[in-house]
Enzyme design. Structure first.
Site, mmCIF file in Angstrom:
data_model
loop_
_atom_site.group_PDB
_atom_site.id
_atom_site.type_symbol
_atom_site.label_atom_id
_atom_site.label_comp_id
_atom_site.label_asym_id
_atom_site.label_seq_id
_atom_site.Cartn_x
_atom_site.Cartn_y
_atom_site.Cartn_z
ATOM 1 N N GLY A 71 33.747 27.289 42.270
ATOM 2 C CA GLY A 71 33.514 28.678 42.684
ATOM 3 C C GLY A 71 32.281 29.263 42.029
ATOM 4 N N GLY A 119 38.635 33.117 42.997
ATOM 5 C CA GLY A 119 39.118 34.422 43.431
ATOM 6 C C GLY A 119 40.423 34.787 42.746
ATOM 7 C CB ALA A 166 36.120 30.750 38.748
ATOM 8 C CG HIS A 192 5.542 55.630 29.863
ATOM 9 N ND1 HIS A 192 5.507 54.543 30.706
ATOM 10 C CD2 HIS A 192 4.572 55.445 28.925
ATOM 11 C CE1 HIS A 192 4.542 53.726 30.304
ATOM 12 N NE2 HIS A 192 3.960 54.249 29.219
ATOM 13 C CD GLU A 203 30.827 29.184 46.650
ATOM 14 O OE1 GLU A 203 31.249 29.630 45.578
ATOM 15 O OE2 GLU A 203 31.350 29.443 47.762
ATOM 16 C CG ASP A 236 42.114 43.820 40.397
ATOM 17 O OD1 ASP A 236 41.233 44.683 40.587
ATOM 18 O OD2 ASP A 236 41.912 42.779 39.728
HETATM 19 P P1 FAD Z 1 45.271 44.422 35.616
HETATM 20 O O1 FAD Z 1 44.155 44.657 34.685
HETATM 21 O O2 FAD Z 1 45.509 43.050 36.106
HETATM 22 O O3 FAD Z 1 46.571 44.984 34.890
HETATM 23 C C1 FAD Z 1 47.839 44.916 35.473
HETATM 24 C C2 FAD Z 1 48.883 45.075 34.376
HETATM 25 O O4 FAD Z 1 50.144 45.242 34.993
HETATM 26 C C3 FAD Z 1 48.987 43.855 33.462
HETATM 27 O O5 FAD Z 1 49.071 44.274 32.124
HETATM 28 C C4 FAD Z 1 50.289 43.207 33.925
HETATM 29 O O6 FAD Z 1 50.956 42.481 32.883
HETATM 30 C C5 FAD Z 1 51.100 44.422 34.314
HETATM 31 N N1 FAD Z 1 52.194 44.163 35.254
HETATM 32 C C6 FAD Z 1 52.171 43.449 36.404
HETATM 33 N N2 FAD Z 1 53.357 43.493 37.017
HETATM 34 C C7 FAD Z 1 54.169 44.236 36.237
HETATM 35 C C8 FAD Z 1 55.530 44.634 36.323
HETATM 36 N N3 FAD Z 1 56.302 44.303 37.360
HETATM 37 N N4 FAD Z 1 56.044 45.388 35.334
HETATM 38 C C9 FAD Z 1 55.263 45.752 34.280
HETATM 39 N N5 FAD Z 1 53.982 45.407 34.139
HETATM 40 C C10 FAD Z 1 53.441 44.664 35.111
HETATM 41 N N6 FAD Z 1 35.885 43.981 36.521
HETATM 42 C C11 FAD Z 1 34.854 44.798 36.304
HETATM 43 O O7 FAD Z 1 34.816 45.909 36.858
HETATM 44 N N7 FAD Z 1 33.831 44.443 35.461
HETATM 45 C C12 FAD Z 1 33.817 43.247 34.828
HETATM 46 O O8 FAD Z 1 32.881 42.957 34.080
HETATM 47 C C13 FAD Z 1 34.891 42.359 35.048
HETATM 48 N N8 FAD Z 1 34.935 41.172 34.447
HETATM 49 C C14 FAD Z 1 36.006 40.335 34.642
HETATM 50 C C15 FAD Z 1 36.006 39.096 34.015
HETATM 51 C C16 FAD Z 1 37.063 38.230 34.208
HETATM 52 C C17 FAD Z 1 37.062 36.884 33.525
HETATM 53 C C18 FAD Z 1 38.160 38.617 35.027
HETATM 54 C C19 FAD Z 1 39.334 37.708 35.212
HETATM 55 C C20 FAD Z 1 38.161 39.848 35.657
HETATM 56 C C21 FAD Z 1 37.071 40.716 35.483
HETATM 57 N N9 FAD Z 1 37.008 41.954 36.116
HETATM 58 C C22 FAD Z 1 35.934 42.780 35.918
HETATM 59 C C23 FAD Z 1 38.078 42.413 37.010
HETATM 60 C C24 FAD Z 1 39.007 43.397 36.265
HETATM 61 O O9 FAD Z 1 39.533 42.757 35.114
HETATM 62 C C25 FAD Z 1 40.111 43.845 37.184
HETATM 63 O O10 FAD Z 1 39.526 44.424 38.342
HETATM 64 C C26 FAD Z 1 40.990 44.882 36.512
HETATM 65 O O11 FAD Z 1 41.551 44.409 35.326
HETATM 66 C C27 FAD Z 1 42.101 45.318 37.463
HETATM 67 O O12 FAD Z 1 42.812 46.340 36.852
HETATM 68 P P2 FAD Z 1 44.327 46.667 37.241
HETATM 69 O O13 FAD Z 1 44.744 47.756 36.332
HETATM 70 O O14 FAD Z 1 44.446 46.870 38.693
HETATM 71 O O15 FAD Z 1 45.136 45.326 36.928
HETATM 72 P P1 NAD Z 2 34.831 35.598 43.655
HETATM 73 O O1 NAD Z 2 35.470 36.024 44.910
HETATM 74 O O2 NAD Z 2 33.760 36.422 43.054
HETATM 75 O O3 NAD Z 2 34.219 34.136 43.826
HETATM 76 C C1 NAD Z 2 34.989 33.038 44.205
HETATM 77 C C2 NAD Z 2 34.037 31.978 44.736
HETATM 78 O O4 NAD Z 2 34.766 30.796 44.918
HETATM 79 C C3 NAD Z 2 33.439 32.348 46.098
HETATM 80 O O5 NAD Z 2 32.054 32.118 46.073
HETATM 81 C C4 NAD Z 2 34.158 31.417 47.061
HETATM 82 O O6 NAD Z 2 33.373 31.065 48.170
HETATM 83 C C5 NAD Z 2 34.420 30.226 46.163
HETATM 84 N N1 NAD Z 2 35.538 29.383 46.589
HETATM 85 C C6 NAD Z 2 36.738 29.778 47.079
HETATM 86 N N2 NAD Z 2 37.516 28.703 47.301
HETATM 87 C C7 NAD Z 2 36.801 27.618 46.925
HETATM 88 C C8 NAD Z 2 37.061 26.218 46.894
HETATM 89 N N3 NAD Z 2 38.241 25.726 47.280
HETATM 90 N N4 NAD Z 2 36.098 25.388 46.451
HETATM 91 C C9 NAD Z 2 34.898 25.866 46.042
HETATM 92 N N5 NAD Z 2 34.603 27.187 46.048
HETATM 93 C C10 NAD Z 2 35.543 28.045 46.475
HETATM 94 O O7 NAD Z 2 36.058 35.388 42.641
HETATM 95 P P2 NAD Z 2 36.070 35.123 41.074
HETATM 96 O O8 NAD Z 2 34.718 34.730 40.594
HETATM 97 O O9 NAD Z 2 37.229 34.263 40.823
HETATM 98 O O10 NAD Z 2 36.372 36.569 40.528
HETATM 99 C C11 NAD Z 2 37.586 37.230 40.911
HETATM 100 C C12 NAD Z 2 37.392 38.718 40.913
HETATM 101 O O11 NAD Z 2 37.221 39.191 39.594
HETATM 102 C C13 NAD Z 2 36.181 39.116 41.713
HETATM 103 O O12 NAD Z 2 36.586 39.686 42.914
HETATM 104 C C14 NAD Z 2 35.482 40.128 40.893
HETATM 105 O O13 NAD Z 2 35.499 41.375 41.527
HETATM 106 C C15 NAD Z 2 36.275 40.226 39.604
HETATM 107 N N6 NAD Z 2 35.301 40.020 38.506
HETATM 108 C C16 NAD Z 2 34.319 40.944 38.362
HETATM 109 C C17 NAD Z 2 33.371 40.755 37.395
HETATM 110 C C18 NAD Z 2 32.289 41.771 37.251
HETATM 111 O O14 NAD Z 2 32.439 42.861 37.774
HETATM 112 N N7 NAD Z 2 31.186 41.472 36.566
HETATM 113 C C19 NAD Z 2 33.398 39.638 36.575
HETATM 114 C C20 NAD Z 2 34.390 38.706 36.779
HETATM 115 C C21 NAD Z 2 35.357 38.922 37.748
#
Ligand code: FAD
Ligand code: NAD
Length: 484
Positions: A188, A282, A280, A455, A211, A323
């Site tokens: 990914g 999605g 990674a 600037h 990818e 999310d």
């Molecule tokens: P989450 O953060 O997933 O929180 C959900 C919470 O609900 C968790 O604590 C979970 O345990 C709890 N929960 C679930 N079900 C239940 C239940 N039934 N009862 C009680 N608790 C429950 N986004 C950005 O904008 N910028 C970034 O730079 C960025 N970087 C990322 C990097 C990585 C590696 C990853 C994986 C994601 C990144 N994201 C980034 C995406 C971002 O983390 C998510 O969009 C965000 O955390 C979503 O927030 P949320 O509150 O909807 O859910």
């Molecule tokens: P993504 O949707 O950004 O990318 C997934 C990639 O995997 C895509 O390019 C897709 O075409 C590819 N893919 C899907 N299935 C595949 C397969 N079987 N083989 C090869 N490639 C495949 O998802 P992600 O990178 O996992 O991130 C998940 C989410 O977390 C994103 O939607 C993003 O919004 C959020 N996130 C945000 C940030 C940030 O804001 N800087 C950082 C990390 C994560």
């Protein structure tokens, strides 16, 4: 019947904790149920974002970038350093400290704002009742006027590459490596693949990204994706587009484990060996155990909780944010939804402007954008002007040794309103905020061109790009303003 709370929030990620804090600020008696625990089994607030997402990944991105600067950029700017060594366990430890400081901060915000913190899981029953199961396993039914569901998302897994938490990991595992893998594969080339691929590549790993699509970052501006692809390749990321992973095989034991990946490209089968493989591809909405059959909340065809434009579900007084609902899976999008819902429950009428959600990819240089891409405007047959200004013509960028990238502004040919802004370059994540503010206030490119910018600053590129839409940028030779 007397209610236990006026609002119960399920989930304390950014969407849920923003909703809970704002509800309490507005005088609503609010509880937040959250089931996330850390390695030691202690409850932690902040969800994916603080624990396994935005913050820990940026801690490693920043640390690894500083390492690259110290080892290969400092010499260019006249700072001689010797004995540079990446201390990976220390980086991981520091990342954990940053996470812990922030998650404890949310605990403090809950207690300071009067949000009742209920560690454990929540399940929505009928009529705004919630079954709360504490971490110790005790169950009770809580009654509330409103419920906000904010259960977030989890990584998607694919059958040919099952996660074993050791040789094959998801993003969570990839934030915990104790040593740099010699050869690392990523499935990914999305945001996570590029960010975590960059971290480990900077620390010395040979990184190959597989990818499935033939196009690189198809939803970003075409020139941004083309230039970023070239830059990342130069940095050592081997990104192979149009590949389909067919199978993986984990061989060996302990530290000697390797993963053999079979993939298809251009009709041919290939094999490649890695020490670690990150999947990674999605994230999917997380709804396990969240809803009883009579909750009244429906899912959409992709498994997200179905909501309307104000995040109301099909069940009366039940909202869902972050999310787990449609839209970009970004922390700030969930935060704004959480606040909107809290204010609506309190009788106010705000809306989230989904047309102005900034996106950032934290590679180096960073990529950031908001609004429409040029490709989208072309496809929609819209008339537009383009202004683009290179970092290489910006004095501050040159002084800072940051001359890669550009800032591009797209404005409506008739009204001059800014339709989209695309930044590839250092501090794009900061610069994009100016574009967001401008678009939120319906600014024209001319408005931006009339505003004074400090600037020297990287932001001057915004000013120049805005002037460029009308063909009169100062620090570059203007092509005539292009009409779409
Ligand atoms: P989450 O953060 O997933 O929180 C959900 C919470 O609900 C968790 O604590 C979970 O345990 C709890 N929960 C679930 N079900 C239940 C239940 N039934 N009862 C009680 N608790 C429950 N986004 C950005 O904008 N910028 C970034 O730079 C960025 N970087 C990322 C990097 C990585 C590696 C990853 C994986 C994601 C990144 N994201 C980034 C995406 C971002 O983390 C998510 O969009 C965000 O955390 C979503 O927030 P949320 O509150 O909807 O859910
Ligand atoms: P993504 O949707 O950004 O990318 C997934 C990639 O995997 C895509 O390019 C897709 O075409 C590819 N893919 C899907 N299935 C595949 C397969 N079987 N083989 C090869 N490639 C495949 O998802 P992600 O990178 O996992 O991130 C998940 C989410 O977390 C994103 O939607 C993003 O919004 C959020 N996130 C945000 C940030 C940030 O804001 N800087 C950082 C990390 C994560």
């Amino acid at each position: 019947m007397s209610k236990d709370y006026e609002v119960i929030v399920i989930g304390a990620g950014p969407a849920g904790y923003h909703a809970a804090i704002r509800c309490s600020q507005l005088g609503l008696n609010t509880a937040c149920i959250n089931k996330m625990v850390d390695d030691s089994g202690s409850p932690v607030l902040g969800g994916t974002c603080l624990n396994w997402g935005c913050i820990p990944s940026k801690a490693l991105l920043d640390a690894s970038h500083k390492y690259v600067e110290a080892s290969s950029v400092f010499g260019d700017i006249g700072i001689q350093v010797t004995g540079i060594k990446a201390d990976v366990p220390k980086m991981i430890e520091r990342k954990r400290e940053v996470v812990s400081q922030l998650t404890k901060g949310v605990e403090g915000l809950f207690s300071g704002n009067g949000v009742k913190n209920l560690p454990g899981s929540g399940k929505l029953l009928a009529s705004c009742q919630v079954e709360y199961e504490s971490l110790a396993g005790e169950k009770k039914t809580l009654h509330s006027d409103y419920v906000i569901l904010a259960s977030g998302s989890v990584p998607v897994s694919i059958p040919p590459a099952p996660i074993d938490g050791d040789a094959i990991v998801d993003s969570t595992g990839a934030l915990e490596f104790q040593a740099t893998p010699k050869r690392m594969g990523v499935i990914g080339a999305g945001v996570i693949g590029l960010e975590l691929g960059s971290v480990w590549s900077r620390l010395g790993s040979e990184v190959v990204i597989l990818e499935a699509l033939n196009e690189f970052l198809p939803s970003t501006d075409g020139r941004v994706s083309k230039d970023l692809f070239r830059i990342l390749k130069k940095q050592g990321l081997d990104i192979r587009l149009g590949t389909r992973v067919i199978a993986t095989e984990v061989k060996g034991k302990g530290a000697k484990k390797t993963v053999s990946v079979t993939y298809e490209k251009d009709g041919e089968e290939n094999k490649i060996e890695f020490d670690k493989l990150i999947v990674a591809v999605g994230r999917r909405p997380y709804t396990e155990g969240l809803l009883s059959p009579d909750s009244g909340v429906n899912l959409d065809e992709r498994g997200f909780l179905f909501v309307n434009d104000i995040c109301a579900t099909d069940a009366p007084n039940v909202y869902a944010v972050g999310d787990v609902v449609r839209g970009p899976q970004l922390a700030h999008k969930g935060m704004e939804e959480g606040i909107m819902v809290a204010e609506r429950i309190a009788g106010k009428k705000p809306l989230v402007n989904y047309d102005v959600v900034p996106s950032v990819i934290y590679t180096h240089p960073e990529v950031a954008w908001v609004g429409k891409t040029e490709e989208q405007l072309k496809a929609a047959g819209e008339s537009y002007n383009v202004g683009s200004f290179p970092y290489a013509a910006n004095g501050r960028a040159l002084a800072a040794h940051e001359n890669e990238g550009f800032i591009k502004i797209l404005s409506d040919a008739e009204s001059d309103r800014i339709l989209g802004v695309h930044v590839l370059g250092a501090q794009a994540s900061e610069i994009i905020a100016q574009a967001v503010i401008s678009m939120e206030f319906s600014a024209t490119a001319e408005d931006l061109g009339l505003i004074m910018f400090a600037h020297p600053s990287l932001s001057e590129g915004m000013h120049e790009a805005a002037l460029g839409t009308a063909g009169h940028a100062i620090h570059m030779i203007n092509k005539r303003a292009r009409k779409g």
